[in-house]
Enzyme design. Sequence first.
Site, mmCIF file in Angstrom:
data_model
loop_
_atom_site.group_PDB
_atom_site.id
_atom_site.type_symbol
_atom_site.label_atom_id
_atom_site.label_comp_id
_atom_site.label_asym_id
_atom_site.label_seq_id
_atom_site.Cartn_x
_atom_site.Cartn_y
_atom_site.Cartn_z
ATOM 1 N N HIS A 125 0.820 -1.221 0.000
ATOM 2 C CA HIS A 125 0.000 0.000 0.000
ATOM 3 C C HIS A 125 0.850 1.266 0.000
ATOM 4 C CE1 HIS A 125 -3.417 -2.593 1.910
ATOM 5 N NE2 HIS A 125 -3.233 -2.846 0.651
ATOM 6 N N GLY A 196 -1.559 -9.527 12.577
ATOM 7 C CA GLY A 196 -2.174 -8.225 12.783
ATOM 8 C C GLY A 196 -2.972 -7.698 11.618
ATOM 9 N N PRO A 223 -4.917 -11.079 18.280
ATOM 10 C CA PRO A 223 -5.719 -11.312 19.491
ATOM 11 C C PRO A 223 -7.155 -11.714 19.154
ATOM 12 C CG PRO A 223 -4.630 -9.148 19.547
ATOM 13 C CD PRO A 223 -4.460 -9.690 18.170
ATOM 14 N N ALA A 224 -7.593 -11.369 17.956
ATOM 15 C CA ALA A 224 -8.996 -11.627 17.576
ATOM 16 C C ALA A 224 -9.071 -12.604 16.407
ATOM 17 C CB ALA A 224 -9.658 -10.310 17.177
HETATM 18 N N1 APR Z 1 -0.942 -7.504 17.574
HETATM 19 C C1 APR Z 1 -1.510 -8.278 16.586
HETATM 20 N N2 APR Z 1 -2.716 -7.987 16.006
HETATM 21 C C2 APR Z 1 -3.369 -6.896 16.463
HETATM 22 C C3 APR Z 1 -2.850 -6.075 17.490
HETATM 23 C C4 APR Z 1 -1.580 -6.425 18.048
HETATM 24 N N3 APR Z 1 -1.015 -5.690 19.003
HETATM 25 N N4 APR Z 1 -3.730 -5.048 17.704
HETATM 26 C C5 APR Z 1 -4.772 -5.243 16.835
HETATM 27 N N5 APR Z 1 -4.555 -6.355 16.094
HETATM 28 C C6 APR Z 1 -5.387 -6.901 15.021
HETATM 29 C C7 APR Z 1 -6.867 -6.628 15.155
HETATM 30 O O1 APR Z 1 -7.513 -7.667 15.877
HETATM 31 C C8 APR Z 1 -7.312 -6.621 13.692
HETATM 32 O O2 APR Z 1 -7.618 -7.938 13.265
HETATM 33 O O3 APR Z 1 -4.987 -6.233 13.841
HETATM 34 C C9 APR Z 1 -6.072 -6.132 12.941
HETATM 35 C C10 APR Z 1 -6.141 -4.674 12.460
HETATM 36 O O4 APR Z 1 -7.139 -4.606 11.508
HETATM 37 P P1 APR Z 1 -7.274 -3.365 10.506
HETATM 38 O O5 APR Z 1 -7.197 -2.119 11.228
HETATM 39 O O6 APR Z 1 -8.428 -3.678 9.694
HETATM 40 O O7 APR Z 1 -5.949 -3.434 9.620
HETATM 41 P P2 APR Z 1 -5.599 -4.240 8.315
HETATM 42 O O8 APR Z 1 -6.170 -5.614 8.339
HETATM 43 O O9 APR Z 1 -4.164 -4.099 8.120
HETATM 44 O O10 APR Z 1 -6.356 -3.364 7.206
HETATM 45 C C11 APR Z 1 -6.016 -3.638 5.897
HETATM 46 O O11 APR Z 1 -7.306 -1.905 5.075
HETATM 47 O O12 APR Z 1 -7.989 0.078 5.500
HETATM 48 C C12 APR Z 1 -7.192 -0.608 4.671
HETATM 49 O O13 APR Z 1 -5.243 0.029 3.534
HETATM 50 C C13 APR Z 1 -5.752 -0.193 4.770
HETATM 51 O O14 APR Z 1 -3.804 -1.524 5.000
HETATM 52 C C14 APR Z 1 -5.112 -1.351 5.459
HETATM 53 C C15 APR Z 1 -6.005 -2.458 5.049
#
Ligand code: APR
Length: 259
Positions: A125, A196, A223-224
């Site tokens: 990205h 994550g 965690p989820a």
């Molecule tokens: N360690 C591991 N996982 C974590 C932690 C942590 N400390 N804190 C949160 N998470 C997990 C959450 O449970 C969730 O599943 O990380 C994930 C974050 O999700 P999003 O915010 O949706 O991020 P991501 O999946 O990277 O989003 C993908 O979406 O919005 C677009 O371009 C943007 O790159 C992004 C893409």
Amino acid sequence: MSETANFKLNDALLGRLLRARSVLVLTGAGMSAESGIPTFRDAQTGIWAKFRPQELATPEAFAADPDRVWRWYEARRKTVREANPHPGHHALVEMAAVVNELHIVTQNVDGLHQRAGSTHVSELHGNILRSKCHLSLRPIGSEWIEESSQSPPRSPYVKGGLARPDVVWFGEALPTAAVEAAIEAAARCDFCFSIGTTSLVQPAASLPLFALEHGAPLVEINPAQTPLSVHAAQCIRGKASEVLVTVISQLKAAKRENK
Ligand code: APR
């Protein structure tokens, strides 16, 4: 799929990781959360609280109000510059030194993997600390950006051109080179971590499934639960830093025993 509360890889998967020819690590916003960078699903704060990221991170939003979008990115860039890689980022650098080959494919635009010392990183990205001309798409150096008093700075290349962050906005195509490198890494890997990420956003979300199709076991660190959890050989329900620190110490101990 086994779900574990302790952060250890099970023995069978630890053995596979140790013998792996090539390891793919897909990371998302959760990987940067412990460095103080909010995930996409975290609520926006301050003056941006009333906006959803999807409202600001689009070519349409930039066309409608380039100053507002530029100021939003400047605020996020400040957060990124003030952030530091956490022990999980450093554990991945160590893992790359223990396993045969490790390739990180990240959805994050903060450059924290590279700042920790990771060398094989594909940024699907883009990177928020880089800028480019919104018309010619040519890169614009940080000096030009810093010296400009305009918001956003004007392009040095074309009349009417404006500087924009070198990230992928909603509705935009991903950088071809990064996508090709990611697909190649998923096809050749024989072990895959997904760390994550909600595994909702394509094409990144398909990479672990592609690796799985090529016979690589999948380990999810989050965690989820996510839509990917059912496909994983093991889901470790913990935060990236604590889990990766545990896994790298397991791996190093196993490597010593193997000698
Ligand atoms: N360690 C591991 N996982 C974590 C932690 C942590 N400390 N804190 C949160 N998470 C997990 C959450 O449970 C969730 O599943 O990380 C994930 C974050 O999700 P999003 O915010 O949706 O991020 P991501 O999946 O990277 O989003 C993908 O979406 O919005 C677009 O371009 C943007 O790159 C992004 C893409």
